[in-house]
Design a protein around this motif. Structure first.
Motif, PDB file in Angstrom:
ATOM      1  N   GLU A  65     122.364  45.581  10.568  1.00 49.80           N
ATOM      2  CA  GLU A  65     122.128  44.879  11.933  1.00 49.80           C
ATOM      3  C   GLU A  65     122.775  45.361  12.952  1.00 49.80           C
ATOM      4  O   GLU A  65     122.403  45.338  14.228  1.00 49.80           O
ATOM      5  N   GLU A  66     123.933  46.049  12.968  1.00 47.63           N
ATOM      6  CA  GLU A  66     124.766  46.534  13.988  1.00 47.63           C
ATOM      7  C   GLU A  66     124.060  47.773  14.607  1.00 47.63           C
ATOM      8  O   GLU A  66     124.374  48.085  15.628  1.00 47.63           O
ATOM      9  N   ASP A  67     123.274  48.273  13.758  1.00 47.44           N
ATOM     10  CA  ASP A  67     122.414  49.534  14.418  1.00 47.44           C
ATOM     11  C   ASP A  67     121.334  49.057  15.368  1.00 47.44           C
ATOM     12  O   ASP A  67     120.515  50.046  15.661  1.00 47.44           O
ATOM     13  N   VAL A  68     121.222  47.533  15.306  1.00 47.09           N
ATOM     14  CA  VAL A  68     119.779  47.287  16.281  1.00 47.09           C
ATOM     15  C   VAL A  68     120.269  46.416  17.320  1.00 47.09           C
ATOM     16  O   VAL A  68     120.932  45.358  17.008  1.00 47.09           O
ATOM     17  N   GLN A  69     120.443  46.879  18.464  1.00 44.14           N
ATOM     18  CA  GLN A  69     120.996  46.176  19.662  1.00 44.14           C
ATOM     19  C   GLN A  69     119.776  46.145  20.686  1.00 44.14           C
ATOM     20  O   GLN A  69     118.775  46.967  20.685  1.00 44.14           O
ATOM     21  N   GLU A  70     120.155  45.120  21.729  1.00 39.11           N
ATOM     22  CA  GLU A  70     119.213  45.225  22.701  1.00 39.11           C
ATOM     23  C   GLU A  70     118.882  46.596  23.599  1.00 39.11           C
ATOM     24  O   GLU A  70     120.121  47.071  23.923  1.00 39.11           O
ATOM     25  N   GLY A  71     117.988  47.191  23.383  1.00 43.25           N
ATOM     26  CA  GLY A  71     117.806  48.602  24.133  1.00 43.25           C
ATOM     27  C   GLY A  71     118.453  49.669  23.663  1.00 43.25           C
ATOM     28  O   GLY A  71     118.502  50.862  24.009  1.00 43.25           O
ATOM     29  N   ARG A  72     118.883  49.737  22.195  1.00 47.72           N
ATOM     30  CA  ARG A  72     119.797  50.764  21.616  1.00 47.72           C
ATOM     31  C   ARG A  72     119.515  50.629  20.023  1.00 47.72           C
ATOM     32  O   ARG A  72     119.867  49.572  19.576  1.00 47.72           O
ATOM     33  N   VAL A  73     119.085  51.603  19.458  1.00 45.26           N
ATOM     34  CA  VAL A  73     118.957  51.706  18.022  1.00 45.26           C
ATOM     35  C   VAL A  73     119.443  52.973  17.433  1.00 45.26           C
ATOM     36  O   VAL A  73     119.170  53.890  17.967  1.00 45.26           O
ATOM     37  N   THR A  74     119.957  52.952  16.272  1.00 46.65           N
ATOM     38  CA  THR A  74     120.548  54.045  15.460  1.00 46.65           C
ATOM     39  C   THR A  74     120.019  54.082  14.069  1.00 46.65           C
ATOM     40  O   THR A  74     119.554  53.193  13.437  1.00 46.65           O
ATOM     41  N   PHE A  75     119.327  55.395  13.961  1.00 44.50           N
ATOM     42  CA  PHE A  75     119.091  55.775  12.571  1.00 44.50           C
ATOM     43  C   PHE A  75     119.921  56.621  11.910  1.00 44.50           C
ATOM     44  O   PHE A  75     120.476  57.382  12.553  1.00 44.50           O
TER      45      PHE A  75
END
Length: 200
Positions: A65-75
């Motif tokens: 879940e920490e990889d999904v923020q408002e306006g920012r995503v990390t794969f």
């Protein structure tokens, strides 16, 4: 000579195999319209919805879940031999798929329930080769702007040391329900400019 032409030469090179599994992608796709993009992607990161099969195929994922923020995503992905092209490095299509996924999801986090999107263009710049043994790399995407009909975002693939392997930008078409699209929105700065350029 005739035998060589009729029958390919057999080799004794060791063969690799790979087995992977995936779940029904329509489970998540069916739930998505009723949730905001942020809630849907965080639910996927928690395991509430199956990850997309393309992630299983290429071996990339949202870590948590920490990889999904408002306006920012990390794969996250670890370069493997099965990603290779004929010249011994990760195929450019793998870079593009990883970046496209992160970019689209970053935009999705800013969309309310019932609003969809699709990629209009993707521009990738390849800076360094990804190779086996590098360890985990990350595709980090951030939204630039979201207007009524157009969204833009930027991303880069980086390793743990911060070295950049590729960058990308995207423009996505935002698909809002007809009633929502008719409602005025407040836009300022870059968003207002993009909206005007999109004919809104």
């Amino acid at each position: 000579m005739t035998q060589t032409q009729d029958k390919p030469m057999e080799t004794s090179l060791p063969q690799r195999t790979r087995t992977y599994t995936w779940q029904d992608p329509l489970i998540g796709a069916g739930a998505a319209p009723g949730l905001s993009g942020l809630a849907y992607l965080r639910g996927m990161a928690r395991g509430d919805f199956p990850p997309p099969p393309i992630g299983q195929t290429l071996g990339f994922t949202i870590g948590g879940e920490e990889d999904v923020q408002e306006g920012r995503v990390t794969f996250r992905m670890r370069p493997e031999e099965f990603h290779y092209n004929p010249i011994g490095s990760v195929h450019g299509g793998v870079y593009a798929t990883l970046l496209d996924s992160a970019l689209g999801c970053a935009i999705h986090t800013l969309l309310p329930a019932g609003v969809g999107y699709t990629t209009l263009d993707l521009a990738v710049k390849y800076l360094r080769p990804l190779q086996l043994g590098l360890g985990e790399v990350r595709a980090v995407a951030e939204v630039i702007s979201v207007s009524r009909r157009v969204a833009t975002a930027t991303a880069q693939i980086v390793d743990d040391a911060g070295k950049v392997y590729a960058t990308a930008t995207t423009t996505c078409l935002v698909m809002r329900p007809e009633r929502a699209a008719a409602q005025p929105i407040r836009a300022s700065g870059a968003q207002e400019t993009v909206a005007q350029e999109a004919g809104q």
